[in-house]
Enzyme design. Structure first.
Site, PDB file in Angstrom:
ATOM      1  N   HIS A  96      -3.460  -5.637   2.572  1.00  0.00           N
ATOM      2  CA  HIS A  96      -3.051  -5.796   3.967  1.00  0.00           C
ATOM      3  C   HIS A  96      -3.631  -7.121   4.433  1.00  0.00           C
ATOM      4  O   HIS A  96      -4.098  -7.924   3.661  1.00  0.00           O
ATOM      5  CB  HIS A  96      -3.653  -4.668   4.823  1.00  0.00           C
ATOM      6  CG  HIS A  96      -3.159  -3.315   4.459  1.00  0.00           C
ATOM      7  ND1 HIS A  96      -1.921  -2.849   4.833  1.00  0.00           N
ATOM      8  CD2 HIS A  96      -3.748  -2.303   3.778  1.00  0.00           C
ATOM      9  CE1 HIS A  96      -1.781  -1.609   4.403  1.00  0.00           C
ATOM     10  NE2 HIS A  96      -2.863  -1.252   3.760  1.00  0.00           N
ATOM     11  N   CYS A 123       0.794  -1.224   0.000  1.00  0.00           N
ATOM     12  CA  CYS A 123       0.000   0.000   0.000  1.00  0.00           C
ATOM     13  C   CYS A 123       0.836   1.289   0.000  1.00  0.00           C
ATOM     14  O   CYS A 123       1.386   1.642  -1.034  1.00  0.00           O
ATOM     15  CB  CYS A 123      -0.992  -0.048   1.151  1.00  0.00           C
ATOM     16  SG  CYS A 123      -2.367   1.087   0.936  1.00  0.00           S
TER      17      CYS A 123
HETATM   18  N1  GLN Z   1      -2.131   6.683   2.813  1.00  0.00           N
HETATM   19  C1  GLN Z   1      -2.344   5.925   1.669  1.00  0.00           C
HETATM   20  C2  GLN Z   1      -3.728   6.004   1.074  1.00  0.00           C
HETATM   21  O1  GLN Z   1      -4.738   6.099   1.774  1.00  0.00           O
HETATM   22  C3  GLN Z   1      -1.942   4.529   2.002  1.00  0.00           C
HETATM   23  C4  GLN Z   1      -2.811   3.839   3.013  1.00  0.00           C
HETATM   24  C5  GLN Z   1      -2.331   2.466   3.346  1.00  0.00           C
HETATM   25  O2  GLN Z   1      -1.119   2.184   3.351  1.00  0.00           O
HETATM   26  N2  GLN Z   1      -3.253   1.610   3.684  1.00  0.00           N
HETATM   27  O3  GLN Z   1      -3.817   5.956  -0.107  1.00  0.00           O
END
Ligand code: GLN
Length: 264
Positions: free
Chosen positions: A214, A98
């Site tokens: 995740h 992510c």
């Molecule tokens: N901050 C990023 C987004 O919302 C990544 C979020 C995450 O790593 N889950 O796009």
């Protein structure tokens, strides 16, 4: 099974304090245990803010909220960009989740308009349209593996019970490839993946895997975990290592419960 000579791998965990949400650290535990069960030693190094990187066989970086990413991106550019670029070109194995996936791309423009320059290693760019709940890609994720990747995984994993990946996504960033030719992890069958339009999840570039999953991703996807370990062993030892299949009955049960829930 014991490898006759001690076989070992080194994994560098990038920003373990700052970039760790939704249990991403569990990926390291999975790599560690699956190595250990085969008599392979996995040494884990940590590289956080201001710290240099030692060359490693594997790299892992988890996701983070926009603010976490904002806290690390400058340090990545200053202290880590050069060596990471070299390591990618040398075929080292990376798993990026992510926010990490986003920061290895060209840039991330967050919903507040903050632009974070990325490492420019992966040919992708990410923009977040807004920070409302409706703007987020949020929920479970089921991906049908790209046939070519599935085929490559077959070298490390004899009986892939399901040609899918299960995970969980929560991101506002919309990621698109720069350029026409690119490889993803596969097609999204449930959820969003890289963006709300294309039904594609993740990215492959050299031996780098970027993913929005995740969960953490590896415990319920043992074929992916073994693919990473096997590639790292091949890089280091050529064909001179012993490799056994593990009993993954429980892992696949966990995978299939989620898959069936999402498809029903
Ligand atoms: N901050 C990023 C987004 O919302 C990544 C979020 C995450 O790593 N889950 O796009």
């Amino acid at each position: 099974m014991k490898n006759k000579e001690k076989i070992s791998l080194t994994l560098t965990h990038l920003y373990p304090e700052e970039m760790n949400i939704y249990g991403d650290r569990g990926n390291i535990m999975t790599l560690h245990r699956r190595s250990e069960w085969r008599g392979i030693e996995l040494n884990v190094l940590r590289s956080g803010l201001g710290q240099k990187i030692k060359e490693s066989d594997l790299y892992f970086m988890g996701g983070g909220q926009d603010n976490d990413m904002y806290a690390v991106f400058d340090d990545m550019l200053k202290n880590k960009k050069e060596i990471l670029k070299r390591e990618v070109k040398d075929g080292k194995v990376f798993l990026l989740i992510c926010g990490a996936f986003q920061l290895f791309g060209k840039y991330f423009l967050d919903s507040q308009g903050r632009e974070m320059e990325g490492l420019d290693i992966l040919p992708v760019e990410t923009q977040a349209p807004g920070d409302q709940l409706k703007d987020r890609c949020l929920g479970n994720l089921l991906t049908r593996l790209d046939p070519d990747l599935l085929n490559q995984m077959g070298a490390a994993y004899e009986e892939i019970v399901s040609p899918t990946l299960v995970g969980f996504e929560n991101h506002s960033g919309q990621t698109y490839a720069i350029g026409e030719k690119y490889e993803t992890l596969g097609k999204v069958e449930y959820g969003k993946g890289n963006n709300s339009k294309q039904k594609l999840e993740g990215f492959r570039f050299f031996n780098v895997i970027g993913s929005y999953s995740h969960g953490p991703i590896l415990p319920k996807n043992p074929h992916l975990a073994d693919f990473l370990i096997y590639q790292a062993l091949q890089n280091k030892y050529g064909d001179h290592f012993e490799w056994v299949q593990l009993d993954d009955d429980i892992e696949w049960q966990a995978h299939m419960v989620m898959k069936q829930r999402l498809l029903s």
